[in-house]
Design an enzyme around this catalytic site. Structure first.
Site, PDB file in Angstrom:
ATOM      1  N   GLU A 131      72.286  10.853  28.104  1.00 57.38           N
ATOM      2  CA  GLU A 131      72.688  11.259  27.146  1.00 57.38           C
ATOM      3  C   GLU A 131      71.848  10.828  26.465  1.00 57.38           C
ATOM      4  O   GLU A 131      72.277   9.237  26.022  1.00 57.38           O
ATOM      5  CB  GLU A 131      73.552  11.246  26.903  1.00 57.38           C
ATOM      6  N   GLY A 133      72.891   6.726  25.057  1.00 56.35           N
ATOM      7  CA  GLY A 133      72.122   5.887  24.251  1.00 56.35           C
ATOM      8  C   GLY A 133      70.426   6.369  24.458  1.00 56.35           C
ATOM      9  O   GLY A 133      70.112   7.284  24.061  1.00 56.35           O
ATOM     10  N   CYS A 150      72.013  12.345  18.211  1.00 57.61           N
ATOM     11  CA  CYS A 150      71.031  12.748  18.897  1.00 57.61           C
ATOM     12  C   CYS A 150      70.295  13.710  18.467  1.00 57.61           C
ATOM     13  O   CYS A 150      68.998  14.032  19.341  1.00 57.61           O
ATOM     14  CB  CYS A 150      71.316  12.585  20.765  1.00 57.61           C
ATOM     15  N   LYS A 191      82.328   0.423  28.001  1.00 57.64           N
ATOM     16  CA  LYS A 191      81.639  -0.765  27.078  1.00 57.64           C
ATOM     17  C   LYS A 191      80.907   0.039  25.693  1.00 57.64           C
ATOM     18  O   LYS A 191      79.730   0.423  26.746  1.00 57.64           O
ATOM     19  CB  LYS A 191      80.291  -0.954  27.980  1.00 57.64           C
ATOM     20  N   LEU A 205      77.695  -2.742  17.891  1.00 58.67           N
ATOM     21  CA  LEU A 205      77.703  -2.157  15.763  1.00 58.67           C
ATOM     22  C   LEU A 205      78.781  -1.274  16.021  1.00 58.67           C
ATOM     23  O   LEU A 205      79.139  -1.698  14.752  1.00 58.67           O
ATOM     24  CB  LEU A 205      76.809  -1.983  16.139  1.00 58.67           C
ATOM     25  N   ALA A 246      65.115   4.337  25.437  1.00 54.44           N
ATOM     26  CA  ALA A 246      64.537   3.343  26.184  1.00 54.44           C
ATOM     27  C   ALA A 246      65.282   2.005  26.993  1.00 54.44           C
ATOM     28  O   ALA A 246      65.386   1.925  27.703  1.00 54.44           O
ATOM     29  CB  ALA A 246      64.036   2.129  24.442  1.00 54.44           C
ATOM     30  N   THR A 247      66.898   2.330  26.489  1.00 54.02           N
ATOM     31  CA  THR A 247      67.523   1.571  27.109  1.00 54.02           C
ATOM     32  C   THR A 247      68.373   2.200  28.572  1.00 54.02           C
ATOM     33  O   THR A 247      68.112   1.801  29.879  1.00 54.02           O
ATOM     34  CB  THR A 247      68.936   1.338  26.541  1.00 54.02           C
ATOM     35  N   GLY A 248      67.885   4.149  28.419  1.00 57.34           N
ATOM     36  CA  GLY A 248      68.411   4.775  29.334  1.00 57.34           C
ATOM     37  C   GLY A 248      67.420   4.054  30.830  1.00 57.34           C
ATOM     38  O   GLY A 248      67.848   4.592  32.138  1.00 57.34           O
ATOM     39  N   GLU A 263      61.918   9.408  17.513  1.00 61.99           N
ATOM     40  CA  GLU A 263      63.438   9.765  17.103  1.00 61.99           C
ATOM     41  C   GLU A 263      63.729   8.796  15.762  1.00 61.99           C
ATOM     42  O   GLU A 263      63.169   7.670  16.331  1.00 61.99           O
ATOM     43  CB  GLU A 263      64.063   9.645  17.726  1.00 61.99           C
TER      44      GLU A 263
HETATM   45  P1  NAD Z   1      71.521   1.615  22.718  1.00 60.88           P
HETATM   46  O1  NAD Z   1      70.229   2.662  23.281  1.00 60.88           O
HETATM   47  O2  NAD Z   1      70.824   0.794  21.152  1.00 60.88           O
HETATM   48  O3  NAD Z   1      72.450   0.974  23.392  1.00 60.88           O
HETATM   49  C1  NAD Z   1      73.642   2.186  24.186  1.00 60.88           C
HETATM   50  C2  NAD Z   1      74.594   1.336  24.512  1.00 60.88           C
HETATM   51  O4  NAD Z   1      73.758   0.740  25.647  1.00 60.88           O
HETATM   52  C3  NAD Z   1      74.912   0.159  23.469  1.00 60.88           C
HETATM   53  O5  NAD Z   1      76.592   0.167  24.433  1.00 60.88           O
HETATM   54  C4  NAD Z   1      74.378  -0.784  24.106  1.00 60.88           C
HETATM   55  O6  NAD Z   1      75.109  -2.152  24.118  1.00 60.88           O
HETATM   56  C5  NAD Z   1      74.214  -0.859  26.063  1.00 60.88           C
HETATM   57  N1  NAD Z   1      72.521  -1.475  26.321  1.00 60.88           N
HETATM   58  C6  NAD Z   1      72.093  -1.659  25.766  1.00 60.88           C
HETATM   59  N2  NAD Z   1      71.318  -2.534  26.213  1.00 60.88           N
HETATM   60  C7  NAD Z   1      71.428  -2.045  28.004  1.00 60.88           C
HETATM   61  C8  NAD Z   1      71.602  -2.291  29.223  1.00 60.88           C
HETATM   62  N3  NAD Z   1      69.595  -2.819  29.832  1.00 60.88           N
HETATM   63  N4  NAD Z   1      72.249  -2.345  30.078  1.00 60.88           N
HETATM   64  C9  NAD Z   1      72.901  -1.291  30.044  1.00 60.88           C
HETATM   65  N5  NAD Z   1      73.140  -0.745  28.551  1.00 60.88           N
HETATM   66  C10 NAD Z   1      72.677  -1.646  27.509  1.00 60.88           C
HETATM   67  O7  NAD Z   1      71.577   2.783  21.268  1.00 60.88           O
HETATM   68  P2  NAD Z   1      72.294   3.089  20.094  1.00 60.88           P
HETATM   69  O8  NAD Z   1      71.217   2.342  19.607  1.00 60.88           O
HETATM   70  O9  NAD Z   1      73.691   2.525  20.500  1.00 60.88           O
HETATM   71  O10 NAD Z   1      72.385   4.535  20.255  1.00 60.88           O
HETATM   72  C11 NAD Z   1      71.503   4.899  19.527  1.00 60.88           C
HETATM   73  C12 NAD Z   1      70.593   6.200  20.536  1.00 60.88           C
HETATM   74  O11 NAD Z   1      71.502   7.240  21.697  1.00 60.88           O
HETATM   75  C13 NAD Z   1      70.081   7.296  20.193  1.00 60.88           C
HETATM   76  O12 NAD Z   1      68.101   7.392  20.396  1.00 60.88           O
HETATM   77  C14 NAD Z   1      70.764   8.608  20.097  1.00 60.88           C
HETATM   78  O13 NAD Z   1      69.277   9.541  20.562  1.00 60.88           O
HETATM   79  C15 NAD Z   1      71.313   8.697  21.615  1.00 60.88           C
HETATM   80  N6  NAD Z   1      72.527   9.357  21.385  1.00 60.88           N
HETATM   81  C16 NAD Z   1      72.429  10.089  22.675  1.00 60.88           C
HETATM   82  C17 NAD Z   1      73.664  10.947  22.911  1.00 60.88           C
HETATM   83  C18 NAD Z   1      73.583  12.686  23.637  1.00 60.88           C
HETATM   84  O14 NAD Z   1      74.523  13.052  23.361  1.00 60.88           O
HETATM   85  N7  NAD Z   1      72.027  13.038  24.006  1.00 60.88           N
HETATM   86  C19 NAD Z   1      74.256  11.117  21.531  1.00 60.88           C
HETATM   87  C20 NAD Z   1      74.704  10.066  20.904  1.00 60.88           C
HETATM   88  C21 NAD Z   1      73.994   9.215  20.960  1.00 60.88           C
END
Ligand code: NAD
Length: 503
Positions: free
Chosen positions: A260, A238, A294, A185, A189, A241-243, A393
């Protein structure tokens, strides 16, 4: 000439399927603000179908078609995918740039990394065949024990928008190498190149249902995966907060998760550093991919004795960054992913100003770019540790700066964060670098550099930056389940109970 963005549906069970509710989400090119296409918006019912397809593929022919086939068999598909990504590198990179606003040179390098990552996990899939039935040495003579490494099952892979195809590859390649079947998934964006990966899988005849790609909103298409009873594991990249939401949902079913998440990584520059070399690594560490990484080293800690001179150099180096349409040759800073993210970054900058910080450089839209979500590389000084610019962040091209006097103070400031992904130190004194490496609370340490990343080396964070590691052998272990097999080899009875009397 504009590149047309292919119109795709959901990729389920090896074919393109319209989402049940037939809804679409527009794709906006962040460099032009134009709508350049749309993606399918899946709902829970579509997710159910994708999970069923992955489950069917996992058990097909008692697993012999994929999950319990040899690693060498699966490696052939990974290599074919790798080859096709390389063949289509130029087109895929252009699509990635249109979708994300990242400079084309970066997107080309991302595509090369994707191809090499698939190839690397093809090798690990083959090596897995030799790691089966490893004997465990035990104390008891009458038993023999060995270990099997089996695919964990159906996995849901949820990914962000900053490196759309690369973050997906870090999950898809090891998951498939391990023998799992998957539902990917991508972020709503930036899903375009992940859909092209689906098309590549179709063309290399990956068995149907082994990889399914479901696009849509996180709360509608992502959330049902975390709570799905037939998804055996979630691998998520991601925001923190979503994690938290993903982990909370998965916890109800004791579903394993690897996370991650975000970061607020420090870079320390000591007084013995070569200032130009340090300046280039510092701006690379924070402004590469527009700071939307990230692990961006977005908190600069510089020794007070060199601070004035170093900041002058940083400003000079920042002035030399070419900000332009990301398709333009030599572009080094493209557009921010979306209007929402652009506004969020601008609001962080104006809050910092109102809290008393100084915008030393940048902080605004570049004057020569009237359209698109562009922000200048930004350097902020006079920062206190309670300011949001220091603590949160930003995920944009914003570097905040503090000075330090002693090594201990620098380490304390470096660890003054809820995150723990990366940390960089620039100094000629390697013993000092070693002391820093031990003291810093992070999953990755860079000495005299920032951000390099290798297929073979573990990637991931401590504290609120996540759980688990991707890449390398660790990335494969994420998708393997360990089975202990113990064999009683003696002819003797157990002898714990008295034998029943013969009637
Ligand atoms: P996000 O948390 O908004 O979204 C990430 C993914 O989760 C998307 O596919 C989104 O559609 C999905 N999502 C959103 N709500 C959900 C839910 N309730 N249940 C399941 N899935 C859901 O993050 P983003 O804005 O796409 O990415 C930016 C973030 O990702 C930053 O915080 C960045 O630090 C992090 N990131 C971390 C790493 C790493 O390796 N640690 C790498 C890249 C990005």
């Amino acid at each position: 000439m504009a590149i047309p963005v292919p119109s795709r549906q959901l990729f389920i069970a090896g074919e393109w399927r319209e989402p049940l509710l037939e809804k679409r989400i527009p794709i906006i090119n962040p460099a032009t603000e134009e709508i350049v296409g749309d993606i399918a918006a899946a709902t829970a019912e579509d997710v159910d179908m994708a999970v069923d397809a992955a489950r069917t593929a996992f058990f097909s022919n008692e697993g012999k078609d994929w999950s319990s086939a040899s690693g060498a068999y699966r490696a052939k598909f990974l290599r074919a995918i790798s080859d096709m990504i390389l063949e289509r590198k130029s087109l895929l990179a252009k699509l990635e740039t249109i979708d994300t606003g990242k400079p084309l040179d970066e997107a080309i390098s991302d595509m090369e990394s994707c191809a090499s990552c698939f190839k690397y996990y093809a090798e690990l899939a083959e090596a897995l065949d030799l790691k089966q039935k490893i004997t465990v040495s035990i104390q008891q003579q009458s038993f023999k024990t060995h270990v099997l490494k089996e695919p964990i099952g159906v996995v849901a892979l949820i990914t962000p928008w900053n490196y759309p195809l690369l973050m997906a590859t870090w999950k898809v390649a090891p998951a498939l190498a391990a023998g799992c079947t998957a539902i990917l998934k991508p972020s709503e964006l930036a899903s375009v190149t992940c859909l092209e990966l689906a098309e590549i899988c179709r063309q290399v005849a990956l068995p149907s249902g082994v990889l399914n790609v479901v696009t849509g909103l996180g709360s509608v298409a992502g959330a049902p995966m975390s709570s799905h009873p037939h998804v055996d594991k979630i691998a998520f990249t991601g925001s923190t907060a979503t994690g938290i939401k993903v982990m909370t949902a998965a916890a109800q079913l004791i579903k394993p998760v690897s996370l991650e998440l975000g970061g607020k990584s420090p870079i320390l520059v000591f007084e013995d550093a070569d200032l130009d070399t340090a300046a280039e690594w510092t701006i690379f560490g924070c402004f590469f991919t527009n700071g939307q990484i990230c692990s961006a080293t977005s908190r600069l800690l510089v020794h007070e004795s060199i601070a004035a001179e170093f900041l002058e150099k940083l400003v000079d180096w920042s002035k030399s960054i070419k900000i332009s349409d990301p398709m333009e040759e030599g572009c080094r800073l493209g557009a921010i992913i979306s209007e929402g993210q652009y506004e969020k970054i601008m609001s962080f900058i104006s809050t910092a100003k109102s809290e008393g910080a100084t915008i030393l450089y940048g902080g605004a839209r570049p004057q020569h770019l009237k359209k698109g979500f562009f922000i200048e590389p930004t350097i902020i000084t006079d920062v206190s540790t309670s300011m949001s610019i220091w603590r949160e962040e930003i995920f944009g091209p914003v570097l905040c700066v503090k000075t330090f006097t002693t090594e201990n103070e620098a380490i304390e400031l470096a660890n003054d964060t809820d995150y723990g992904l990366g940390a960089a130190v620039i100094s000629k004194d390697l013993e000092r670098c070693e002391r820093f490496t031990k003291a810093v609370q992070s999953g990755i340490v860079w000495i005299n550099c920032s951000q390099p990343c290798f297929n073979e080396a573990p990637w991931g964070g401590n504290k609120r930056s996540g759980i688990g590691r991707e890449l390398g052998e660790w990335g494969l272990e994420n998708y393997l389940s360990i089975k202990q097999v113990t064999h009683y080899t003696s002819e003797k009875r157990l002898g714990w109970y008295s034998a029943p009397r013969k009637q």
